[in-house]
Design an enzyme around this catalytic site. Structure first.
Site, PDB file in Angstrom:
ATOM      1  N   ASN A 135       0.833  -1.201   0.000  1.00  0.00           N
ATOM      2  CA  ASN A 135       0.000   0.000   0.000  1.00  0.00           C
ATOM      3  C   ASN A 135       0.865   1.247   0.000  1.00  0.00           C
ATOM      4  OD1 ASN A 135      -2.631   1.184   0.046  1.00  0.00           O
ATOM      5  ND2 ASN A 135      -3.322  -0.550   1.271  1.00  0.00           N
TER       6      ASN A 135
ATOM      7  N   ASP B 114      -2.549   2.133   5.743  1.00  0.00           N
ATOM      8  CA  ASP B 114      -2.967   2.216   4.340  1.00  0.00           C
ATOM      9  C   ASP B 114      -2.043   3.188   3.614  1.00  0.00           C
ATOM     10  OD1 ASP B 114      -4.490   2.258   1.935  1.00  0.00           O
ATOM     11  OD2 ASP B 114      -6.312   1.847   3.043  1.00  0.00           O
TER      12      ASP B 114
END
Length: 284
Positions: free
Chosen positions: A143, A193
């Site tokens: 990510n 993330d």
């Protein structure tokens, strides 16, 4: 540091914000919808391109349009939305996820299995001649990506592992060395993330399922937390004329929400005390 709505939207999975300083625009995507959005914070206007595929991220190209990380691999996208797959490197059951250009105009992108199976994820780098290679494999959901201001440290989140890694690298090189865990987030607290790196070398990490964005030092120390009005903040980037506004994307996917819930919108966080690093267009 109070988040305000910069772009009211209902993105399923808003992701990949990148600030286009030359035009004063914020580009971002909705992954499963296949949308590339371009928002003008000064006017509140957003225009969108719709691709016939999932799009994990899209960055401006030096000659116009976008380079996109898609379900197939890498595609060029014209200003009218015409998409051409330039590098098909992924099999069925996988897709590209987050992607970002380095200072030399190369596009780095993480790929993942649709079921996020451990070991199926990989990190790719796309060169300006549209050739690519795998830099790192054995991941699950690669990510957030970023580089230190001097280009000597590379950062990568693996969301399923709950970790953000740092690597040694040389400016201008694509070789990663000495992988170590910089940050570990317990699963109960959310998943790391998308991320961005500020001019002081600190990381800003969106915590999916954690209702917050955190600022972490290059040594891995927690410096600050920004509570978000959404459960799934997904990524962040600095923008604005002074690169001092933190834009945060978010997602509605998997949540039972009222129609007027702000999840899926893009938020602006001012007065962070930090300044971002300028983005680079893809050189191909």
């Amino acid at each position: 540091m109070t988040p305000e709505i910069a772009v009211r939207a209902r993105a399923r999975v808003g992701e990949g914000p990148v600030w286009d300083a030359g035009r004063g625009l914020l580009h971002w995507v909705d992954i499963p919808a296949g949308h590339i959005h371009t928002s003008a914070p000064a006017t509140g206007r957003t225009t969108s391109l719709s691709l016939p595929t999932q799009v994990g991220a899209a960055v401006p190209r030096r000659g116009g349009g976008f380079a996109a990380a898609t379900a197939e691999g890498f595609a060029s996208v014209d200003a009218d939305g015409t998409a051409t797959v330039r590098r098909a490197v992924l099999p069925d059951g996988e897709r590209m996820n987050d992607a970002k250009c380095d200072a030399h105009g190369r596009l780095w992108a993480g790929s993942t299995a649709l079921d996020f199976r451990h070991g199926r994820g990989a990190l790719h780098v796309l060169l300006p001649d549209w050739t690519s290679r795998v830099v790192l494999d054995g991941l699950a959901l690669p990510n957030g990506l970023g580089w230190s201001p001097d280009g000597r440290t590379f950062y990568l989140a693996d969301s399923i592992a709950g970790e953000v890694y740092s690597f040694d690298t040389d400016p201008g090189d694509t070789v990663l060395r000495r992988r170590r865990t910089l940050v570990r987030i317990p699963e109960r607290a959310g998943l790391p993330d998308g991320l961005t790196v500020d001019a002081a070398g600190c990381l800003w990490i969106a915590v999916w399922g954690g209702d917050r964005v955190v600022r972490v030092s290059p040594e891995g120390d927690l410096l600050a937390e920004v509570p978000m009005p959404v459960h799934q903040p997904s990524s962040c980037a600095f923008g604005g004329p002074g690169l001092d506004v933190l834009y945060v994307t978010s997602a509605r996917e998997g949540l039972e929400l009222a129609d007027d819930d702000v999840a899926g919108s893009v938020f602006a966080v001012g007065r962070t005390g930090a300044v971002g690093l300028p983005s680079t267009a893809f050189a191909g």
